[in-house]
Design a protein around this motif. Structure first.
Motif, PDB file in Angstrom:
ATOM      1  N   ARG A 206     -96.248  13.234 -75.438  1.00  0.00           N
ATOM      2  CA  ARG A 206     -95.887  12.653 -76.915  1.00  0.00           C
ATOM      3  C   ARG A 206     -96.790  13.910 -77.837  1.00  0.00           C
ATOM      4  N   ASN A 208     -98.068  16.907 -77.325  1.00  0.00           N
ATOM      5  CA  ASN A 208     -97.555  18.211 -76.986  1.00  0.00           C
ATOM      6  C   ASN A 208     -96.110  18.292 -77.702  1.00  0.00           C
ATOM      7  N   LEU A 209     -95.251  17.263 -77.594  1.00  0.00           N
ATOM      8  CA  LEU A 209     -93.774  17.153 -78.229  1.00  0.00           C
ATOM      9  C   LEU A 209     -93.951  17.159 -79.930  1.00  0.00           C
ATOM     10  N   GLN A 210     -95.029  16.608 -80.349  1.00  0.00           N
ATOM     11  CA  GLN A 210     -95.403  16.672 -81.715  1.00  0.00           C
ATOM     12  C   GLN A 210     -95.794  17.933 -82.276  1.00  0.00           C
ATOM     13  N   TYR A 213     -94.048  21.551 -78.579  1.00  0.00           N
ATOM     14  CA  TYR A 213     -93.411  22.038 -77.068  1.00  0.00           C
ATOM     15  C   TYR A 213     -92.122  21.549 -77.056  1.00  0.00           C
ATOM     16  N   THR A 214     -91.435  21.953 -76.221  1.00  0.00           N
ATOM     17  CA  THR A 214     -90.088  21.288 -76.043  1.00  0.00           C
ATOM     18  C   THR A 214     -90.277  20.648 -74.581  1.00  0.00           C
ATOM     19  N   ALA A 215     -89.075  19.761 -74.215  1.00  0.00           N
ATOM     20  CA  ALA A 215     -89.061  18.900 -73.162  1.00  0.00           C
ATOM     21  C   ALA A 215     -89.034  19.991 -71.863  1.00  0.00           C
ATOM     22  N   ASP A 225     -87.480  12.384 -72.827  1.00  0.00           N
ATOM     23  CA  ASP A 225     -87.664  13.102 -74.155  1.00  0.00           C
ATOM     24  C   ASP A 225     -87.438  12.287 -75.394  1.00  0.00           C
ATOM     25  N   TYR A 228     -89.889   9.177 -75.763  1.00  0.00           N
ATOM     26  CA  TYR A 228     -91.364   9.776 -76.441  1.00  0.00           C
ATOM     27  C   TYR A 228     -90.894  10.037 -77.940  1.00  0.00           C
ATOM     28  N   ARG A 229     -89.702  10.717 -78.416  1.00  0.00           N
ATOM     29  CA  ARG A 229     -89.824  10.913 -79.568  1.00  0.00           C
ATOM     30  C   ARG A 229     -89.522   9.788 -80.447  1.00  0.00           C
TER      31      ARG A 229
END
Length: 368
Positions: A206, A208-210, A213-215, A225, A228-229
């Motif tokens: 989560r 790294n998504l913020q 980084y892409t899924a 994905d 987590y978002r």
């Protein structure tokens, strides 16, 4: 890139640098350690076998003790650095050589690494205790390798290292008297760091998504994905609510503080107002003193008036009745006179009876 060199130009008496007049500073920054040559050590000094006793006593500056330490050094951390520090300081004059195994050997005998071999090589060159780095180091040390790099001693922790079908890959080094032991740092290792990442996998994904980084970069499926978002959005809302709550608490605290301050000031002003009012209008106040003074002044300016029927009436307001006039004429005269302001005498008074007696006598004599 050349290192920065700081040279002490002056020394005060006793060998202590004079800070006010000298340019002696901290030692120069060390350059990254060089990689060992493929041909090994090419020193012109003859390499003679040293004993541990000789190494501990100290060696000449041109003949440092060559100590070798090897490992994987994945996710280079403080535990690695402490082990290398001990290997560097095991003898007074030490040249520390660090061997780093390649990805091929590591994946074969230990497992997959997080950092590539190039990254691990480069990380070791920037450790201040390392003097030389050997790339693609062997898993098991051979006599040829030791002679090629003119290694005097091998440093490692004393725990038997079971690998490659051997109960201890350093057994033959220990038997040859070339082994020096270091101490492991408890609570930190590459395996511990990987365990933390695996344990908190969702948190790091989560995060790294913020950070953009892409899924696909994180090898996360479509459903995960979105999950987590959504969790990130929920966390943002919670953080916003928490922030608003903290601000509201701070605002309420400030309002209470201000209200207490206003109440305190109001009480002070009320006491001051009541005190001033009592001082002005109280029994002993200034207002009563002013009234008393004004009353005395009015009495001093206005004439004193006597009460009605008082014997001390002004003689100008009294009329004397002549014996020749009748009571009726006297009454008419008194009533028509503008100066007759005093009331008639009471019938019961002695003067009235005398007047009536005189009038009756006069009337009788006239009739006869």
């Amino acid at each position: 890139m050349q290192p920065y060199l700081y040279i002490c130009e002056e020394l005060s008496a006793g060998g202590v640098p004079d800070i006010a007049t000298s340019t002696c500073f901290t030692p120069a920054l060390k350059e990254p350690a060089p990689f060992a040559k493929s041909t090994g050590c090419e020193s012109e000094v003859p390499h003679e076998k040293l004993t541990i006793a000789q190494a501990r006593r100290g060696t000449p500056a041109h003949r440092p003790v060559r100590v070798y330490a090897d490992g994987i050094f994945d996710l280079f951390h403080s535990g690695h650095a402490r082990a290398l520090m001990q290997a560097k300081n095991v003898f007074p004059n030490t040249h520390l050589i660090v061997g780093v195994c390649s990805d091929e050997l590591t994946h074969k005998f230990k497992g997959y690494t997080v950092m590539t071999e190039a990254e691990r090589y480069d990380a070791l060159t920037h450790c201040r205790y390392v003097d030389e780095v050997v790339r693609d180091a062997p898993w098991t040390l051979t006599t040829e390798f030791l002679k090629k790099h003119k290694i005097d001693f091998v440093a490692h922790d004393d725990i038997p290292y079971t690998s490659a079908g051997s109960e201890d890959v350093y057994k033959h080094i220990k038997e040859a008297g070339m082994f020096v032991a270091t101490q492991r740092t408890e609570g930190i290792s590459t395996s511990d760091l990987i365990t933390r990442i695996v344990r908190d996998y969702d948190i790091y994904v989560r995060r790294n998504l913020q950070r953009g980084y892409t899924a696909r970069d994180l090898n996360v499926g479509f459903i995960n994905d979105k999950k987590y978002r959504l969790q990130n959005q929920v966390d943002k809302m919670k953080e916003t609510v928490r922030t608003v709550e903290e601000k509201s608490k701070h605002f309420v605290y400030r309002v209470e503080e201000k209200s207490q301050d206003l109440i305190h000031k109001w009480e002070e002003k009320s006491r001051e107002f009541i005190g001033n009012f009592l001082e002005l209008f109280g029994p002993d106040g200034a207002w009563h003193a002013i009234q008393e003074r004004s009353g005395r002044m009015l009495q001093a300016l206005s004439p004193y008036s006597s009460p009605r029927g008082s014997p001390s009436s002004s003689p100008t307001r009294r009329r004397s009745v002549s014996p020749d006039s009748s009571p009726a004429s006297a009454s008419i005269s008194n009533s028509s006179s503008p100066s007759s302001l005093s009331p008639p005498s009471s019938p019961s008074s002695p003067s009235s009876r005398q007047k009536r007696t005189r009038a009756s006598r006069k009337a009788a004599s006239t009739y006869k």
